[in-house]
Write a protein that holds these residues in place. Structure first.
Motif, PDB file in Angstrom:
ATOM      1  N   UNK A  26      14.273  10.606   5.908  1.00 15.77           N
ATOM      2  CA  UNK A  26      14.624  11.196   7.195  1.00 15.77           C
ATOM      3  C   UNK A  26      13.326  11.539   7.914  1.00 15.77           C
ATOM      4  N   UNK A  27      12.979  10.756   8.932  1.00 15.66           N
ATOM      5  CA  UNK A  27      11.756  11.038   9.672  1.00 15.66           C
ATOM      6  C   UNK A  27      11.518  10.033  10.776  1.00 15.66           C
ATOM      7  N   UNK A  28      10.488  10.293  11.546  1.00 20.14           N
ATOM      8  CA  UNK A  28      10.149   9.448  12.686  1.00 20.14           C
ATOM      9  C   UNK A  28       9.306   8.265  12.197  1.00 20.14           C
ATOM     10  N   UNK A  29       9.966   7.112  12.059  1.00 17.85           N
ATOM     11  CA  UNK A  29       9.297   5.864  11.683  1.00 17.85           C
ATOM     12  C   UNK A  29       9.698   4.823  12.725  1.00 17.85           C
ATOM     13  N   UNK A  30       8.839   4.622  13.704  1.00 21.99           N
ATOM     14  CA  UNK A  30       9.134   3.646  14.747  1.00 21.99           C
ATOM     15  C   UNK A  30       9.109   2.235  14.204  1.00 21.99           C
ATOM     16  N   UNK A  31       9.772   1.313  14.892  1.00 24.05           N
ATOM     17  CA  UNK A  31       9.772  -0.082  14.438  1.00 24.05           C
ATOM     18  C   UNK A  31       8.362  -0.658  14.331  1.00 24.05           C
ATOM     19  N   UNK A  32       7.440  -0.116  15.085  1.00 24.90           N
ATOM     20  CA  UNK A  32       6.048  -0.554  15.069  1.00 24.90           C
ATOM     21  C   UNK A  32       5.326  -0.117  13.794  1.00 24.90           C
ATOM     22  N   UNK A  33       5.941   0.773  13.006  1.00 23.70           N
ATOM     23  CA  UNK A  33       5.286   1.315  11.812  1.00 23.70           C
ATOM     24  C   UNK A  33       6.074   1.058  10.539  1.00 23.70           C
ATOM     25  N   UNK A  34       7.230   0.422  10.644  1.00 21.56           N
ATOM     26  CA  UNK A  34       8.110   0.299   9.484  1.00 21.56           C
ATOM     27  C   UNK A  34       7.504  -0.583   8.390  1.00 21.56           C
ATOM     28  N   UNK A  35       6.749  -1.622   8.748  1.00 29.00           N
ATOM     29  CA  UNK A  35       6.130  -2.454   7.709  1.00 29.00           C
ATOM     30  C   UNK A  35       5.081  -1.675   6.921  1.00 29.00           C
ATOM     31  N   UNK A  36       4.248  -0.907   7.609  1.00 23.94           N
ATOM     32  CA  UNK A  36       3.242  -0.093   6.914  1.00 23.94           C
ATOM     33  C   UNK A  36       3.936   0.936   6.016  1.00 23.94           C
ATOM     34  N   UNK A  37       5.000   1.537   6.510  1.00 23.76           N
ATOM     35  CA  UNK A  37       5.762   2.499   5.715  1.00 23.76           C
ATOM     36  C   UNK A  37       6.291   1.823   4.442  1.00 23.76           C
ATOM     37  N   UNK A  38       6.921   0.669   4.597  1.00 22.80           N
ATOM     38  CA  UNK A  38       7.470  -0.051   3.452  1.00 22.80           C
ATOM     39  C   UNK A  38       6.397  -0.501   2.471  1.00 22.80           C
ATOM     40  N   UNK A  39       5.262  -0.974   3.000  1.00 23.32           N
ATOM     41  CA  UNK A  39       4.160  -1.385   2.129  1.00 23.32           C
ATOM     42  C   UNK A  39       3.673  -0.202   1.300  1.00 23.32           C
ATOM     43  N   UNK A  40       3.509   0.951   1.943  1.00 20.94           N
ATOM     44  CA  UNK A  40       3.038   2.138   1.243  1.00 20.94           C
ATOM     45  C   UNK A  40       4.066   2.616   0.219  1.00 20.94           C
ATOM     46  N   UNK A  41       5.344   2.437   0.544  1.00 26.88           N
ATOM     47  CA  UNK A  41       6.401   2.805  -0.404  1.00 26.88           C
ATOM     48  C   UNK A  41       6.462   1.822  -1.575  1.00 26.88           C
ATOM     49  N   UNK A  42       5.848   0.655  -1.414  1.00 26.13           N
ATOM     50  CA  UNK A  42       5.843  -0.338  -2.487  1.00 26.13           C
ATOM     51  C   UNK A  42       7.127  -1.140  -2.578  1.00 26.13           C
ATOM     52  N   UNK A  91      16.108  -4.990   6.095  1.00 28.76           N
ATOM     53  CA  UNK A  91      15.055  -5.802   6.698  1.00 28.76           C
ATOM     54  C   UNK A  91      13.936  -5.994   5.695  1.00 28.76           C
ATOM     55  N   UNK A  92      13.318  -7.167   5.714  1.00 31.11           N
ATOM     56  CA  UNK A  92      12.181  -7.382   4.827  1.00 31.11           C
ATOM     57  C   UNK A  92      10.974  -6.577   5.316  1.00 31.11           C
ATOM     58  N   UNK A  93      10.109  -6.250   4.399  1.00 28.80           N
ATOM     59  CA  UNK A  93       8.854  -5.593   4.729  1.00 28.80           C
ATOM     60  C   UNK A  93       7.770  -6.656   4.679  1.00 28.80           C
ATOM     61  N   UNK A  94       7.090  -6.846   5.789  1.00 30.67           N
ATOM     62  CA  UNK A  94       6.013  -7.835   5.839  1.00 30.67           C
ATOM     63  C   UNK A  94       4.892  -7.408   4.901  1.00 30.67           C
ATOM     64  N   UNK A  95       4.323  -8.364   4.170  1.00 25.51           N
ATOM     65  CA  UNK A  95       3.197  -7.998   3.297  1.00 25.51           C
ATOM     66  C   UNK A  95       1.981  -7.632   4.131  1.00 25.51           C
ATOM     67  N   UNK A  96       1.072  -6.864   3.557  1.00 28.72           N
ATOM     68  CA  UNK A  96      -0.155  -6.529   4.300  1.00 28.72           C
ATOM     69  C   UNK A  96      -0.930  -7.803   4.633  1.00 28.72           C
ATOM     70  N   UNK A  97      -1.703  -7.782   5.697  1.00 29.95           N
ATOM     71  CA  UNK A  97      -2.487  -8.977   6.054  1.00 29.95           C
ATOM     72  C   UNK A  97      -3.323  -9.457   4.869  1.00 29.95           C
TER      73      UNK A  97
END
Length: 183
Positions: free
Chosen positions: A81-97, A173-179
């Motif tokens: 539950x928090x503010x995770x904009x669509x512009x940040x969801x991949x970074x969030x998912x990557x950090x969550x593993x 939704x898939x989480x894009x891998x880090x660059x």
């Protein structure tokens, strides 16, 4: 591995109320309240909605994402539950593993959000100008409309709807891998 469900939206959208109900609908669950992580800062805290808080916000959200990911890895269905904009969801998912997550953006009418923010008691966020700004960011974001829940139903009704969307996978939704990181 459990599931990770991100319930996001602007201030006053009903994230916390809906997330509490939704988390209680799963047998093994945990609710990670993103706002609580900002309370861990003892000194040097900046209001998250100001430009100068960018690095602080990334650090705090990354800590929350790591906690959510660890709980999911332990087999819990995690409702973040928090503010995770669509512009940040991949970074969030990557950090969550995680390689995928459920993403729901609550976006009731702006006036309802502003009314909720204005009438809050005991909540640290009551800035209407910042709430308007964040609402506009979410409302104007490029996002697949299947992730947007744009109604003002009661929390229980929204939670039941979200539970069904999670079950049928329609907000996954898939989480894009880090660059530079192949998958």
């Amino acid at each position: 591995m459990g599931q990770l469900i991100v319930v996001t939206g602007p201030p006053g959208a009903g994230k916390s109320t809906v997330s509490r109900v939704l988390s209680g609908m799963f047998e093994h669950s945990a609710r990670v309240a993103g706002d609580d992580f900002f309370g861990f800062i003892d000194r040097g805290y900046l209001a998250p909605w100001i430009r100068e808080a960018h690095q602080q916000n990334e650090t705090v959200v990354s800590a929350a994402a790591a906690a959510a990911g660890r709980l999911a890895a332990g087999g819990y269905t995690v409702v973040y539950d928090g503010v995770i904009g669509p512009w940040f969801v991949d970074v969030f998912g990557q950090t969550a593993g995680v390689t995928r997550l459920h993403y729901a953006l609550l976006l009731p009418p702006e006036q309802l959000c502003l009314h909720r923010v204005q009438s809050r008691v005991g909540h640290g966020f009551t800035d209407l100008d910042a709430a308007r700004h964040m609402y506009a960011e979410f409302a104007n974001a490029e996002i697949d409309r299947r992730h947007v829940i744009a109604n003002s139903d009661e929390a229980n009704t929204l939670a039941i709807h979200l539970q069904q969307l999670v079950r049928d996978g329609s907000i996954m939704r898939p989480v894009a891998p880090p660059p530079g990181c192949p998958r």
